[in-house]
Scaffold this motif. Structure first.
Motif, PDB file in Angstrom:
ATOM      1  N   GLN A  27       0.707  -0.991   0.023  1.00  0.00           N
ATOM      2  CA  GLN A  27      -0.234   0.457   0.092  1.00  0.00           C
ATOM      3  C   GLN A  27       0.789   1.193   0.159  1.00  0.00           C
ATOM      4  O   GLN A  27       0.354   2.848  -0.228  1.00  0.00           O
ATOM      5  CB  GLN A  27      -1.201  -0.539   1.034  1.00  0.00           C
ATOM      6  CG  GLN A  27      -0.528  -0.224   2.271  1.00  0.00           C
ATOM      7  CD  GLN A  27      -1.147  -0.021   3.702  1.00  0.00           C
ATOM      8  OE1 GLN A  27      -2.013  -0.905   3.438  1.00  0.00           O
ATOM      9  NE2 GLN A  27      -1.522   0.838   4.594  1.00  0.00           N
ATOM     10  N   THR A  72       3.565   0.672  -4.976  1.00  0.00           N
ATOM     11  CA  THR A  72       2.004   0.030  -5.112  1.00  0.00           C
ATOM     12  C   THR A  72       1.303   0.270  -6.828  1.00  0.00           C
ATOM     13  O   THR A  72       2.444   0.759  -7.589  1.00  0.00           O
ATOM     14  CB  THR A  72       1.408   1.677  -4.419  1.00  0.00           C
ATOM     15  OG1 THR A  72       1.166   2.714  -5.681  1.00  0.00           O
ATOM     16  CG2 THR A  72       2.037   1.923  -3.522  1.00  0.00           C
ATOM     17  N   ASP A  98      -0.907   1.925  -8.029  1.00  0.00           N
ATOM     18  CA  ASP A  98      -1.117   3.381  -8.669  1.00  0.00           C
ATOM     19  C   ASP A  98      -0.185   3.555  -9.436  1.00  0.00           C
ATOM     20  O   ASP A  98      -0.296   4.269  -9.918  1.00  0.00           O
ATOM     21  CB  ASP A  98      -1.928   3.169  -7.508  1.00  0.00           C
ATOM     22  CG  ASP A  98      -3.428   3.576  -7.351  1.00  0.00           C
ATOM     23  OD1 ASP A  98      -3.772   2.790  -7.963  1.00  0.00           O
ATOM     24  OD2 ASP A  98      -4.108   4.344  -5.870  1.00  0.00           O
ATOM     25  N   SER A  99       1.362   4.131  -8.040  1.00  0.00           N
ATOM     26  CA  SER A  99       2.360   4.197  -8.373  1.00  0.00           C
ATOM     27  C   SER A  99       2.773   3.885  -9.649  1.00  0.00           C
ATOM     28  O   SER A  99       3.632   4.465 -10.443  1.00  0.00           O
ATOM     29  CB  SER A  99       3.809   4.795  -7.047  1.00  0.00           C
ATOM     30  OG  SER A  99       3.712   3.266  -6.849  1.00  0.00           O
ATOM     31  N   GLU A 121       1.121   3.985 -13.337  1.00  0.00           N
ATOM     32  CA  GLU A 121       1.433   6.016 -13.077  1.00  0.00           C
ATOM     33  C   GLU A 121       2.822   6.276 -13.713  1.00  0.00           C
ATOM     34  O   GLU A 121       3.327   6.936 -14.717  1.00  0.00           O
ATOM     35  CB  GLU A 121       1.774   6.763 -11.927  1.00  0.00           C
ATOM     36  CG  GLU A 121      -0.172   6.907 -11.398  1.00  0.00           C
ATOM     37  CD  GLU A 121      -0.317   7.824 -10.058  1.00  0.00           C
ATOM     38  OE1 GLU A 121      -1.564   8.480 -10.340  1.00  0.00           O
ATOM     39  OE2 GLU A 121       0.556   7.982  -9.539  1.00  0.00           O
ATOM     40  N   MET A 174      -5.979   6.436 -15.120  1.00  0.00           N
ATOM     41  CA  MET A 174      -4.864   5.651 -15.061  1.00  0.00           C
ATOM     42  C   MET A 174      -5.618   4.538 -16.143  1.00  0.00           C
ATOM     43  O   MET A 174      -6.240   5.004 -16.962  1.00  0.00           O
ATOM     44  CB  MET A 174      -5.302   4.367 -14.187  1.00  0.00           C
ATOM     45  CG  MET A 174      -5.009   4.795 -12.645  1.00  0.00           C
ATOM     46  SD  MET A 174      -3.506   4.646 -12.421  1.00  0.00           S
ATOM     47  CE  MET A 174      -2.680   5.319 -10.422  1.00  0.00           C
ATOM     48  N   SER A 210      -4.400   0.194  -4.830  1.00  0.00           N
ATOM     49  CA  SER A 210      -4.595  -0.175  -6.265  1.00  0.00           C
ATOM     50  C   SER A 210      -5.872   1.435  -6.158  1.00  0.00           C
ATOM     51  O   SER A 210      -6.161   1.159  -6.711  1.00  0.00           O
ATOM     52  CB  SER A 210      -5.325  -0.882  -6.255  1.00  0.00           C
ATOM     53  OG  SER A 210      -4.077  -1.590  -6.051  1.00  0.00           O
ATOM     54  N   THR A 211      -6.108   2.092  -5.030  1.00  0.00           N
ATOM     55  CA  THR A 211      -7.032   3.085  -4.880  1.00  0.00           C
ATOM     56  C   THR A 211      -7.702   4.253  -5.876  1.00  0.00           C
ATOM     57  O   THR A 211      -8.292   4.186  -5.970  1.00  0.00           O
ATOM     58  CB  THR A 211      -7.275   3.952  -3.110  1.00  0.00           C
ATOM     59  OG1 THR A 211      -6.737   2.989  -2.163  1.00  0.00           O
ATOM     60  CG2 THR A 211      -8.805   4.969  -3.058  1.00  0.00           C
ATOM     61  N   LYS A 212      -6.790   4.516  -6.284  1.00  0.00           N
ATOM     62  CA  LYS A 212      -6.777   5.494  -7.605  1.00  0.00           C
ATOM     63  C   LYS A 212      -7.830   4.887  -8.575  1.00  0.00           C
ATOM     64  O   LYS A 212      -7.831   5.062  -9.217  1.00  0.00           O
ATOM     65  CB  LYS A 212      -5.511   6.260  -7.993  1.00  0.00           C
ATOM     66  CG  LYS A 212      -5.870   7.699  -9.305  1.00  0.00           C
ATOM     67  CD  LYS A 212      -4.115   7.830  -9.278  1.00  0.00           C
ATOM     68  CE  LYS A 212      -5.126   9.025 -10.673  1.00  0.00           C
ATOM     69  NZ  LYS A 212      -3.610  10.058 -10.303  1.00  0.00           N
ATOM     70  N   LEU A 213      -6.647   3.255  -9.195  1.00  0.00           N
ATOM     71  CA  LEU A 213      -7.325   2.141 -10.302  1.00  0.00           C
ATOM     72  C   LEU A 213      -8.876   2.263 -10.393  1.00  0.00           C
ATOM     73  O   LEU A 213      -9.664   1.934 -10.928  1.00  0.00           O
ATOM     74  CB  LEU A 213      -6.075   1.161 -10.349  1.00  0.00           C
ATOM     75  CG  LEU A 213      -6.583   0.414 -10.724  1.00  0.00           C
ATOM     76  CD1 LEU A 213      -6.384   0.528 -12.557  1.00  0.00           C
ATOM     77  CD2 LEU A 213      -5.897  -0.364 -11.019  1.00  0.00           C
ATOM     78  N   THR A 226     -11.094   3.636  -7.913  1.00  0.00           N
ATOM     79  CA  THR A 226     -12.286   4.465  -7.396  1.00  0.00           C
ATOM     80  C   THR A 226     -12.067   4.841  -9.743  1.00  0.00           C
ATOM     81  O   THR A 226     -13.590   5.009  -9.755  1.00  0.00           O
ATOM     82  CB  THR A 226     -11.413   6.069  -6.818  1.00  0.00           C
ATOM     83  OG1 THR A 226     -11.110   5.296  -5.824  1.00  0.00           O
ATOM     84  CG2 THR A 226     -12.292   7.296  -6.760  1.00  0.00           C
ATOM     85  N   GLN A 227     -11.462   5.789 -10.006  1.00  0.00           N
ATOM     86  CA  GLN A 227     -11.747   5.298 -11.146  1.00  0.00           C
ATOM     87  C   GLN A 227     -12.475   4.597 -12.144  1.00  0.00           C
ATOM     88  O   GLN A 227     -13.243   4.388 -13.081  1.00  0.00           O
ATOM     89  CB  GLN A 227     -10.512   5.701 -11.873  1.00  0.00           C
ATOM     90  CG  GLN A 227      -9.356   6.895 -11.865  1.00  0.00           C
ATOM     91  CD  GLN A 227      -8.862   7.755 -11.995  1.00  0.00           C
ATOM     92  OE1 GLN A 227      -8.007   6.369 -13.523  1.00  0.00           O
ATOM     93  NE2 GLN A 227      -7.809   8.705 -12.242  1.00  0.00           N
TER      94      GLN A 227
END
Length: 409
Positions: free
Chosen positions: A219, A256, A258-259, A262, A271, A292-295, A297-298
């Protein structure tokens, strides 16, 4: 892994336990219906109290009949996964922020976190781009060749679920554009995977790529320390996370989801589209999902699958996150409820009765629905279990899972 499997086999015998209080009623999947809005998003449904009770009772009994019914599920949803993904790209409204015009020209994208010996990677290559020849049978052949070259034998080189025995895609010619990112923190297993890659996919094919990373996923970005056995032995049971400062431990970079996405795809605020986010992080799956929250959430991950293993939180420190001693503890229903708020339906994957079980045990569905109060208590897992989820915003994908949960009409 062998120790974990053998222990569970001793605990559970054949078709034991009291009979179900009521016969199991399964709906005909072809007669189920699901409504979507103008953007193709599948409506959220909830279970009645009787549906929830019947599902939980049948699932718990199923663990007694076949202890690994969810540890080694049929994955019935994989049978038509290429068509499912293709249809989603064709039917989702382009006016949504969910799908951009450029997504249709991008390859299928799979993240295989906790790659281990690579069987999930090979499953998706066989399903989506079978002409590559990258499949479980060829993978186990390559792994055994590597073991012979090193004059050794790898523990359960055919996969803990006998992955190499699965029927293969009859289409052996089609090669489609796809990328699979395989994340394996064990240096020894990572080296074995790179050698398997060289045997199975020796030429760089711009259409189908298998990227192998010696990385952990968590995370937060940083480093984690692993037992020294991770440096030399493939599949060694001692290859686990150990406390920082442990003598001779190995430090492995951690990212993570997300990172990583990105940094790798540089798509700006949105994403990249991930068709499958698979997580098998030896009890740390909730941490990987948090990263993976951004991935999520989108809703740019069409599907998510992860392992639920409460037993990994009961041994010596450091613990996984699922068990009573989880560090920190996470309940499965807390995780699936969070995913529900982001727009995902989740299911307990399973093995339907077959072979000698037919006629001896009641029918069972291919999936048990968790989301929408369909499980109101934690499943009584024997061993470990697999959970598969789909974003309701990708309505045709979410529907393919819902139609397999035939105890919920």
């Amino acid at each position: 892994m062998k120790e974990k499997v053998d222990t569970m086999k001793k605990l559970v015998g054949k078709a034991e336990g009291p009979p179900l209080s009521q016969p199991v009623k399964l709906a005909d999947p072809s007669k189920l219906s699901g409504s979507t809005n103008s953007h193709g998003e599948l409506e959220r449904i909830t279970c009645t109290a009787s549906q929830s009770s019947a599902q939980m009772e049948r699932s718990n009994q199923r663990f007694k009949e076949w202890w690994s019914h969810s540890a080694c599920p049929d994955q019935a949803w994989m049978d038509s996964i290429h068509s499912v993904f293709h249809r989603a790209m064709e039917t989702t409204n382009l006016d949504q922020a969910l799908l951009t015009a450029s997504d249709k020209s991008k390859p299928f994208l799979v993240l295989d976190i906790g790659c281990n010996k690579g069987y999930t990677s090979s499953d998706f290559f066989d399903a989506l781009s079978p002409g590559t020849g990258m499949n479980p049978k060829n993978l186990v052949r390559a792994i055994r060749e590597i073991a012979a070259e090193d004059n050794t034998k790898f523990d359960r080189e055919g996969g803990v679920c006998n992955d190499a025995d699965k029927p293969l895609n009859p289409d052996t010619a089609t090669v489609r554009e796809m990328e699979v990112h395989c994340f394996e923190p064990s240096p020894a297993t990572y080296k074995m995977l790179t050698r398997a890659h060289a045997k199975l996919m020796p030429k760089d094919d711009v259409r189908a790529k298998w990227h192998i990373h010696n990385l952990g996923v968590h995370q937060v970005n940083g480093k984690m320390t692993w037992h020294e056995a991770c440096g030399t032995a493939v599949g060694d049971e001692l290859c686990t996370i150990v406390p920082e400062g442990t003598k001779n431990s190995i430090s492995v970079p951690v990212v993570t989801v997300d990172s990583f996405l990105e940094d790798t795809y540089k798509t700006g605020k949105q994403m990249p589209l991930v068709h499958m986010l698979k997580v098998d992080a030896e009890g740390l799956d909730p941490a990987v999902l948090t990263g993976s929250t951004k991935l999520l959430t989108q809703n740019r991950a069409m599907m998510v699958m992860f392992e639920f293993n409460p037993g990994l939180g009961e041994g010596d420190h450091p613990h996984g996150m699922w068990g009573k001693k989880g560090d920190p503890h996470r309940d499965l229903l807390d995780v699936t409820s969070w995913l529900d708020t982001l727009g995902y339906d989740c299911y307990l994957d399973t093995r339907v009765p077959k072979g000698n079980e037919v006629g001896q045990v009641p029918d069972a569905p291919a999936l048990y629905r968790i989301t929408g109060d369909c499980f109101t208590m934690e499943p009584r897992v024997r061993g470990w279990a697999n959970v598969v989820c789909a974003s309701r915003k990708w309505g045709s994908v979410a529907w393919e899972l819902r139609r397999l949960a035939t105890m919920v009409e």
